[in-house]
Motif scaffolding. Structure first.
Motif, PDB file in Angstrom:
ATOM      1  N   SER A   1       4.008   1.502  -1.020  1.00 47.44           N
ATOM      2  CA  SER A   1       4.695   1.593  -2.317  1.00 47.44           C
ATOM      3  C   SER A   1       3.771   2.169  -3.386  1.00 47.44           C
ATOM      4  O   SER A   1       4.172   3.038  -4.167  1.00 47.44           O
ATOM      5  CB  SER A   1       5.204   0.221  -2.758  1.00 47.44           C
ATOM      6  OG  SER A   1       6.268  -0.195  -1.939  1.00 47.44           O
ATOM      7  N   ARG A   2       2.525   1.690  -3.422  1.00 45.85           N
ATOM      8  CA  ARG A   2       1.561   2.216  -4.401  1.00 45.85           C
ATOM      9  C   ARG A   2       1.320   3.707  -4.172  1.00 45.85           C
ATOM     10  O   ARG A   2       1.255   4.492  -5.122  1.00 45.85           O
ATOM     11  CB  ARG A   2       0.239   1.453  -4.323  1.00 45.85           C
ATOM     12  CG  ARG A   2       0.244   0.141  -5.065  1.00 45.85           C
ATOM     13  CD  ARG A   2      -1.170  -0.404  -5.264  1.00 45.85           C
ATOM     14  NE  ARG A   2      -1.921  -0.481  -4.019  1.00 45.85           N
ATOM     15  CZ  ARG A   2      -1.870  -1.490  -3.163  1.00 45.85           C
ATOM     16  NH1 ARG A   2      -1.092  -2.526  -3.420  1.00 45.85           N
ATOM     17  NH2 ARG A   2      -2.596  -1.483  -2.061  1.00 45.85           N
ATOM     18  N   HIS A   3       1.193   4.095  -2.897  1.00 44.66           N
ATOM     19  CA  HIS A   3       0.976   5.509  -2.590  1.00 44.66           C
ATOM     20  C   HIS A   3       2.142   6.352  -3.104  1.00 44.66           C
ATOM     21  O   HIS A   3       1.933   7.408  -3.707  1.00 44.66           O
ATOM     22  CB  HIS A   3       0.798   5.707  -1.079  1.00 44.66           C
ATOM     23  CG  HIS A   3       0.665   7.138  -0.691  1.00 44.66           C
ATOM     24  ND1 HIS A   3      -0.545   7.803  -0.675  1.00 44.66           N
ATOM     25  CD2 HIS A   3       1.608   8.068  -0.336  1.00 44.66           C
ATOM     26  CE1 HIS A   3      -0.349   9.066  -0.328  1.00 44.66           C
ATOM     27  NE2 HIS A   3       0.940   9.246  -0.106  1.00 44.66           N
TER      28      HIS A   3
ATOM     29  N   THR B   1       0.832  -1.209   0.000  1.00 41.81           N
ATOM     30  CA  THR B   1       0.000   0.000   0.000  1.00 41.81           C
ATOM     31  C   THR B   1       0.864   1.255   0.000  1.00 41.81           C
ATOM     32  O   THR B   1       0.609   2.208  -0.751  1.00 41.81           O
ATOM     33  CB  THR B   1      -0.933   0.007   1.228  1.00 41.81           C
ATOM     34  OG1 THR B   1      -1.802  -1.118   1.146  1.00 41.81           O
ATOM     35  CG2 THR B   1      -1.759   1.281   1.294  1.00 41.81           C
TER      36      THR B   1
ATOM     37  N   ILE C   1       4.249   5.648  -5.487  1.00 42.47           N
ATOM     38  CA  ILE C   1       4.253   5.652  -6.954  1.00 42.47           C
ATOM     39  C   ILE C   1       3.226   6.644  -7.482  1.00 42.47           C
ATOM     40  O   ILE C   1       3.488   7.406  -8.422  1.00 42.47           O
ATOM     41  CB  ILE C   1       3.970   4.239  -7.496  1.00 42.47           C
ATOM     42  CG1 ILE C   1       5.159   3.317  -7.219  1.00 42.47           C
ATOM     43  CG2 ILE C   1       3.672   4.270  -8.994  1.00 42.47           C
ATOM     44  CD1 ILE C   1       4.855   1.848  -7.409  1.00 42.47           C
ATOM     45  N   GLU C   2       2.045   6.656  -6.856  1.00 40.19           N
ATOM     46  CA  GLU C   2       0.959   7.518  -7.319  1.00 40.19           C
ATOM     47  C   GLU C   2       1.136   8.980  -6.899  1.00 40.19           C
ATOM     48  O   GLU C   2       0.507   9.863  -7.468  1.00 40.19           O
ATOM     49  CB  GLU C   2      -0.376   6.986  -6.786  1.00 40.19           C
ATOM     50  CG  GLU C   2      -0.757   5.639  -7.376  1.00 40.19           C
ATOM     51  CD  GLU C   2      -1.898   4.966  -6.630  1.00 40.19           C
ATOM     52  OE1 GLU C   2      -2.477   5.583  -5.693  1.00 40.19           O
ATOM     53  OE2 GLU C   2      -2.206   3.809  -6.974  1.00 40.19           O
ATOM     54  N   HIS C   3       1.972   9.209  -5.905  1.00 43.51           N
ATOM     55  CA  HIS C   3       2.178  10.572  -5.387  1.00 43.51           C
ATOM     56  C   HIS C   3       3.683  10.868  -5.323  1.00 43.51           C
ATOM     57  O   HIS C   3       4.278  10.846  -4.242  1.00 43.51           O
ATOM     58  CB  HIS C   3       1.543  10.721  -4.004  1.00 43.51           C
ATOM     59  CG  HIS C   3       0.077  10.436  -3.991  1.00 43.51           C
ATOM     60  ND1 HIS C   3      -0.436   9.185  -3.734  1.00 43.51           N
ATOM     61  CD2 HIS C   3      -0.980  11.245  -4.230  1.00 43.51           C
ATOM     62  CE1 HIS C   3      -1.751   9.239  -3.805  1.00 43.51           C
ATOM     63  NE2 HIS C   3      -2.108  10.467  -4.104  1.00 43.51           N
ATOM     64  N   PRO C   4       4.294  11.137  -6.474  1.00 45.17           N
ATOM     65  CA  PRO C   4       5.743  11.349  -6.494  1.00 45.17           C
ATOM     66  C   PRO C   4       6.214  12.515  -5.633  1.00 45.17           C
ATOM     67  O   PRO C   4       7.353  12.512  -5.169  1.00 45.17           O
ATOM     68  CB  PRO C   4       6.064  11.582  -7.983  1.00 45.17           C
ATOM     69  CG  PRO C   4       4.747  11.894  -8.625  1.00 45.17           C
ATOM     70  CD  PRO C   4       3.692  11.233  -7.810  1.00 45.17           C
TER      71      PRO C   4
END
Length: 199
Positions: free
Chosen positions: A101-103, A99, A105-108
């Motif tokens: 990591s996804r965050h 979760t 990736i989605e929020h550089p």
């Protein structure tokens, strides 16, 4: 660093969020030490006079942004709650890692500011989350108890930080990193007596 002035907190939530989003982008792009306060407030569509009603200056704004980034990271993780058993511990840990990591990736912007954000106030909030994880793992026998807990927390945070960077670098290069290597390293860090990871 000091917090924003009370007037900032009295703004409508959507206006606060919009100002922080613009500032977060600028601090992420130019670095916490190099972003221009004047350019940020101009991009946020507020006058210099209004800005000084909300913040004493650039450092106040940076504090607000980093506090917000930390809250977003901790929000992505959720509070660590005691696991029912060893398999539940590992399932939760893997899920939280994915979760986060996804965050990132989605929020550089959050990714760029994460190191500074987690260091806020001596890193207390971040360390508290990992402290709860370590305590729970020790209760279940997943994590060794023969090493100082503060050292275990410090080393675990460093391991997760390195693992996130390694994972995101791999994804950016178009390859899916083998996350099992991360868990193998953690088992080694946390000690042989912890036993194998349950699936």
């Amino acid at each position: 660093m000091t917090p924003p002035l009370p007037r900032f907190h009295r703004l409508p939530p959507e206006q606060r969020a919009a100002i922080l989003a613009v500032a977060r982008q600028h601090f992420a792009e130019h670095g916490p030490q190099n972003a221009s306060y004047n350019r940020i407030i101009e991009a946020a569509g507020i006058s210099k006079t209004a800005a000084y009603h909300y913040f004493d200056g650039r450092e106040d704004l940076l504090t607000a942004v980093l506090d917000d980034v930390l809250a977003r990271l901790l929000g992505a993780l959720g509070a660590w709650t005691p696991a029912a058993d060893t398999p539940a511990f590992w399932t939760r840990l893997e899920g939280d890692a994915d979760t986060l990591s996804r965050h990132l990736i989605e929020h550089p912007d959050d990714l760029a500011l994460a190191p500074a954000a987690v260091a806020q106030n001596g890193g207390t909030a971040w360390r508290d989350w990992f402290g709860a994880l370590i305590t729970d793992g020790q209760r279940l026998g997943v994590i060794r108890t023969d090493v100082d807990q503060d050292l275990l927390v410090t080393m675990t945070i460093a391991a997760f930080s390195a693992a996130d960077e390694w994972t995101l670098t791999g994804l950016a290069a178009g390859r899916e990193p083998d996350r099992e290597q991360v868990w193998t390293l953690l088992r080694g860090l946390w000690g042989r007596e912890a036993g194998g990871r349950a699936h």
